[in-house]
Design an enzyme around this catalytic site. Structure first.
Site, mmCIF file in Angstrom:
data_model
loop_
_atom_site.group_PDB
_atom_site.id
_atom_site.type_symbol
_atom_site.label_atom_id
_atom_site.label_comp_id
_atom_site.label_asym_id
_atom_site.label_seq_id
_atom_site.Cartn_x
_atom_site.Cartn_y
_atom_site.Cartn_z
ATOM 1 N N SER A 130 66.001 54.602 56.264
ATOM 2 C CA SER A 130 67.357 54.935 55.849
ATOM 3 C C SER A 130 68.168 55.355 57.074
ATOM 4 O O SER A 130 68.297 54.590 58.029
ATOM 5 C CB SER A 130 67.335 56.035 54.781
ATOM 6 O OG SER A 130 68.608 56.206 54.203
ATOM 7 N N GLU A 155 67.875 46.235 54.938
ATOM 8 C CA GLU A 155 67.877 46.741 53.565
ATOM 9 C C GLU A 155 69.125 47.586 53.382
ATOM 10 O O GLU A 155 69.747 48.001 54.354
ATOM 11 C CB GLU A 155 66.608 47.561 53.293
ATOM 12 C CG GLU A 155 66.367 48.739 54.233
ATOM 13 C CD GLU A 155 67.054 50.040 53.813
ATOM 14 O OE1 GLU A 155 67.522 50.135 52.655
ATOM 15 O OE2 GLU A 155 67.132 50.955 54.651
ATOM 16 N N HIS A 176 65.132 51.270 49.884
ATOM 17 C CA HIS A 176 65.200 52.482 49.071
ATOM 18 C C HIS A 176 64.545 52.209 47.711
ATOM 19 O O HIS A 176 65.206 52.111 46.678
ATOM 20 C CB HIS A 176 66.650 52.919 48.908
ATOM 21 C CG HIS A 176 67.261 53.453 50.171
ATOM 22 N ND1 HIS A 176 67.538 52.645 51.248
ATOM 23 C CD2 HIS A 176 67.626 54.715 50.530
ATOM 24 C CE1 HIS A 176 68.069 53.389 52.215
ATOM 25 N NE2 HIS A 176 68.128 54.635 51.805
#
Length: 355
Positions: free
Chosen positions: A148, A255, A325
């Protein structure tokens, strides 16, 4: 000097200056094009090793998530050393910029610490990316992981030092069997692992065909190169900085979460305009969780956006990899050499990512 001659002289001078500038830029680009550092592989983690738990991004407001993270790492067999600022808070960050940078620098300097793991993501890592002691990190290489918002740090450390870092579960992640087994195989057992989505239909509700975690091949084929990437928004935010990865011949993995599709389109446009996409040897598209059209009239679908940007590259590309995630996630070595098979939807490590 007549006005026409003066104008011609000025034009000639400007053109000469532009050529000189272009030559200087070309020399700079050439210098940057040879700047990729040889990879440094951290030692594999083993039971009994000490993990330094740090909070370089968002604050953790409650006590229990930290307790659960520590207990999870202990269940993996590790001892846990908490950063003095692990439970810190400055605004929504896990401490001031200086505190968060110091927590990482001190863990690398501490020879009793075998690896460093982020507690959680959120935001704030870009504020400290220029405050890390990269010379220190290079002298004391060890496991460093997160995902992230940690995309900026795992890529920056890899770019600045050559150390292979890891896009992997964090302390606050769900350490389920899938995620734990992949973490163990890559980081603790030192396997040249094959990363491939699960395909057992019966495990997913006895459907006639697989309906979850499917792979979509945009363009088939195989490609080799060092892995770079992570969260798309954070990755693009590094553009133009000294922490921007080297895209030449690389395998890009991306992502995203909670971004409207038009924003995903804009991020990919930034990569294209920066000349990054055109240098790749292959692309792995992970999970784009809750990336919706949003409000307004009409939108491209994610599939259409990916087709628009990746099909013209004429390189192997597949989507749906267990990266992002999500609860079940791969551990991916940033800077590690891999081969992707876009038809099979797999990532094969070409050598162990740890020593």
């Amino acid at each position: 000097m007549t006005p026409s001659r003066r104008q011609f002289a000025h034009t000639l001078a400007a053109a000469t200056g532009a050529l000189a500038l272009g030559s200087a830029s070309a020399q700079t680009s050439q210098t940057q094009a040879t700047s990729r550092l040889a990879p440094i592989y951290p030692k594999r983690l083993k039971a009994g090793d000490t993990i330094g738990l740090v909070s370089p991004a968002a604050a953790t407001y409650e006590r229990e998530p930290v307790d659960i993270a520590i207990e999870s790492l202990q269940a993996l067999g590790f001892k846990v050393k908490q950063s003095p600022y692990l439970r810190g808070r400055y605004g929504h960050f896990g401490g001031t910029d200086a505190q968060r940078a110091e927590s990482i620098n001190s863990m690398f300097a501490d020879d009793s610490v075998d690896g460093i793991l982020a507690m959680t993501g959120g935001s704030g890592c870009n504020r400290i990316v220029d405050k890390l002691d990269y010379a220190l990190i290079r002298k004391h290489p060890k496991f460093f992981g997160g995902y992230s918002d940690l995309t900026s740090l795992v890529n920056a450390i890899q770019v600045q030092t050559g150390l292979v870092t890891f896009h992997c579960p964090m302390g606050a992640s769900e350490w389920n069997e899938f995620s734990t087994s992949h973490f163990r195989s890559v980081v603790m057992e030192g396997q040249a692992a094959l990363l491939r989505n699960p395909s057992d239909v019966k495990q997913r509700g006895d459907n006639l065909v697989q309906t979850q975690d499917r792979i979509r091949t945009l363009r088939g084929g195989r490609a080799r190169g060092p892995l770079i990437g992570g969260n798309l928004a954070v990755l693009t935010s590094l553009a133009g900085s000294a922490y921007w990865p080297d895209f030449r011949g690389a395998i890009l993995f991306i992502e995203e979460v909670n971004e409207y599709i038009y924003r995903v389109d804009r991020m990919l446009s930034q990569l294209r305009l920066a000349g990054a996409l055109q240098q790749l040897s292959g692309v792995v598209i992970g999970k784009f969780t809750k990336c919706t059209p949003g409000e307004g009239y009409g939108t491209l679908t994610l599939d259409e956006v990916f087709d628009d940007y990746f099909l013209p590259l004429n390189i192997p590309v597949f989507s749906g990899a267990m990266i992002g995630h999500i609860k079940l996630k791969f551990t991916v070595p940033v800077g590690g050499e891999v081969e992707i098979d876009a038809d099979a939807g797999s990532i094969q490590l070409l050598r162990p990512a740890v020593l």
